[in-house]
Design an enzyme around this catalytic site. Structure first.
Site, mmCIF file in Angstrom:
data_model
loop_
_atom_site.group_PDB
_atom_site.id
_atom_site.type_symbol
_atom_site.label_atom_id
_atom_site.label_comp_id
_atom_site.label_asym_id
_atom_site.label_seq_id
_atom_site.Cartn_x
_atom_site.Cartn_y
_atom_site.Cartn_z
ATOM 1 N N CYS A 62 0.798 -1.224 0.000
ATOM 2 C CA CYS A 62 0.000 0.000 0.000
ATOM 3 C C CYS A 62 0.832 1.276 0.000
ATOM 4 C CB CYS A 62 -0.915 0.029 1.222
ATOM 5 S SG CYS A 62 -1.658 -1.539 1.684
ATOM 6 N N ASP A 297 -3.859 0.402 -5.911
ATOM 7 C CA ASP A 297 -2.477 0.601 -5.475
ATOM 8 C C ASP A 297 -1.642 -0.679 -5.500
ATOM 9 O OD1 ASP A 297 -3.749 -0.584 -3.342
ATOM 10 O OD2 ASP A 297 -3.073 0.841 -1.834
ATOM 11 N N ASN A 298 -2.266 -1.834 -5.511
ATOM 12 C CA ASN A 298 -1.512 -3.093 -5.647
ATOM 13 C C ASN A 298 -2.473 -4.220 -5.969
ATOM 14 O OD1 ASN A 298 -1.377 -2.497 -2.275
ATOM 15 N ND2 ASN A 298 -2.358 -4.405 -2.914
#
Length: 522
Positions: A62, A297-298
């Site tokens: 994150c 974000d991921n």
């Protein structure tokens, strides 16, 4: 949910840039928008125009990833290495060195934008040792930031530096809906004489995966994808992957299936948010003059190589995320397959605003030529992935038999991270190769290499069988990228016509050295 009114801005006249607005919507850790995407978020996919099929994050965690979005930099340049204050996540050092030069700060101070943030910022935002919720980063006209990490109820927001506590009443407290209403109010009361930028960052679908009441029965028949790398032993991989128990226990499989389903349920509220936002822009007559970016974000794994659930790993399922875009000059129904990283989002939005990117220190590139469909665009063929592993100094109480240095362990003693899960990779895509080359910073200097053309699920590590010359070139390219900054991060890759490789540099004292980022280098 109850509406938190945004006070009207003082209006001032001035020249407008090419577009009136830009909005960046990001949600927490997800690959769901790629797996069964149109089922879980039909509005997102119906309302967007172009899908970037190969968006990657430079770090599958994150805070480092979010820092890369804000700064346009690789982790070794913004120095956020994990989700802790000690790892520079929203630390005093981050606030002093990086925050004044994020792309929202430049939009506000150099381009005259009114800027709005709502949602999760960085995992340690609001920590007392780093200014608490009274700290409002430079660059934001309106600031509605979640204290610390992801929640849906019982959280605190920083409302322009003042703490506002929320409880557990769905109608007024459910965070995704609160963010939606704040965003709609901003669009209602903002100045019409200044361009605007919004960043809406929903914690969904992060744990604790609390769906809105009307969606708790959705997707009852959905389970995590059973790809060819699901619930198999990670042979020839780093020891952390090999230690996962195969096959997984029935309880682990049930747990990850439940998590996957609940994540989908939380995203239905995000879908509602996007629909409301787009309809409001349309009602305001601003939709056709506004760029909207939607991403995460991921990534996230659910059972791949028998790892139950998490991120942090080097594989496609953790580093690849969705990116959908709409805006002026973008032709509909496109899928772009160029190699894009989230460090490109900041440069792209600054380019939309007319800012000279040569004045920045950003590592990324503007996507605007790709979005417009420009011909003969020179684009990257590789990028860097880097991660610094985390672990306890002592043994994890869940898995004392594994000894010190591991963390994020499950009850059946499968651990998702360790100190020496520290790695760097070159992800390459060219006309001749679809390749990933990775080195671990451990006593083995363990290497993993994957040919994704033949092995898209990264089952077979070919480090010991691939041509030695390619290994040497990839090793050198990795060292180059680990030391890059700004324009040097955009030099030709190994398989580009302009690439130059001198093997002597690998053994020269004057050659590029691998730079391992660590807390000590901050």
């Amino acid at each position: 949910a109850a509406s938190d009114r945004v006070a009207p801005l003082r209006e001032r006249h001035g020249g407008l840039p090419r577009v009136s607005g830009a909005a960046l919507g990001s949600h927490q850790g997800s690959r769901e928008s790629r797996a069964g995407a149109s089922s879980v978020q039909p509005q997102v996919h119906a309302l967007m125009i172009i899908l970037i099929n190969l968006l990657y994050v430079p770090s599958a965690l994150c805070c480092p990833s979010r820092a890369s979005i804000l700064t346009g930099k690789y982790p070794h340049n913004h120095h956020v290495v994990n989700n802790t204050l000690e790892g520079n996540c929203s630390s005093k050092l981050w606030q002093k060195i990086q925050e004044p030069y994020t792309f929202p700060a430049l939009l506000k101070t150099m381009c005259g934008y009114q800027t709005f943030f709502a949602g999760k910022y960085l995992n340690e935002y609001g920590a007392e040792d780093a200014g608490g919720v009274g700290h409002v980063p430079p660059g934001w006209s309106f600031w509605y930031a979640l204290e610390k990490n992801s929640k849906y109820y019982n959280y605190t927001l920083s409302v322009n530096g003042k703490a506002r506590r929320h409880g557990e009443n769905y109608s007024v407290d459910y965070l995704t809906d609160v963010l939606a209403n704040m965003s709609l109010d901003f669009l209602e009361y903002k100045s019409n004489f200044e361009p605007f930028f919004m960043m809406i960052s929903t914690p969904a679908p992060h744990s604790p995966w609390t769906a809105a009441p009307q969606y708790t029965k959705s997707f009852q028949n959905v389970s995590a994808p059973r790809n060819s790398n699901f619930n198999i032993h990670g042979k020839n991989k780093h020891w952390l992957i090999r230690q996962a128990k195969t096959p997984m226990t029935n309880s682990s499989v049930q747990f990850l299936d439940d998590a996957y389903r609940k994540r989908w349920q939380t995203l239905l509220s995000v879908d509602d948010l996007i629909e409301k936002l787009v309809k409001k822009l349309e009602l305001n007559g601003e939709l056709d003059n506004t760029y909207i970016f939607y991403t995460s974000d991921n990534g996230f794994h659910t059972g791949q190589f028998s790892l139950p659930i998490d991120k942090r790993q080097l594989y496609e399922f953790d580093i690849k995320v969705p990116l959908l875009v709409r805006g002026p000059g973008i032709k509909p129904n496109q899928t772009n397959k160029m190699l894009v990283a989230n460090i490109d989002l900041g440069p792209t939005i600054l380019d939309i605003a007319g800012y000279d990117l040569n004045k920045t220190q950003m590592d990324g590139m503007s996507l605007l030529p790709l979005l417009r469909g420009d011909k003969n665009v020179t684009w990257r063929s590789d990028f860097l992935v880097e991660y610094q592993g985390e672990g306890y100094n002592g043994s994890d109480p869940t898995c004392p038999g594994l000894g010190p240095g591991v963390t994020h362990c499950f009850p059946d003693c499968v651990c998702e991270d360790s100190y020496n899960n520290t790695y760097a990779c070159v992800r390459t895509l060219s006309t001749s190769w679809d390749l990933q080359y990775c080195e671990f910073d451990d006593r083995e200097v363990f290497v993993e290499v994957y040919n994704l053309t033949a092995d898209p699920h990264q089952i077979n590590n070919i480090a010991k069988t691939i041509d030695q010359e390619i290994l040497e070139k990839m090793n050198y390219r990795l060292m180059m990228l680990q030391s890059c900054s700004g324009a040097t991060c955009r030099t030709p890759g190994v398989f580009d016509p302009g690439y130059r490789f001198d093997p002597r540099l690998m053994f020269s004292n004057h050659g590029v050295r691998a730079r391992r980022f660590s807390a000590q280098s901050l």
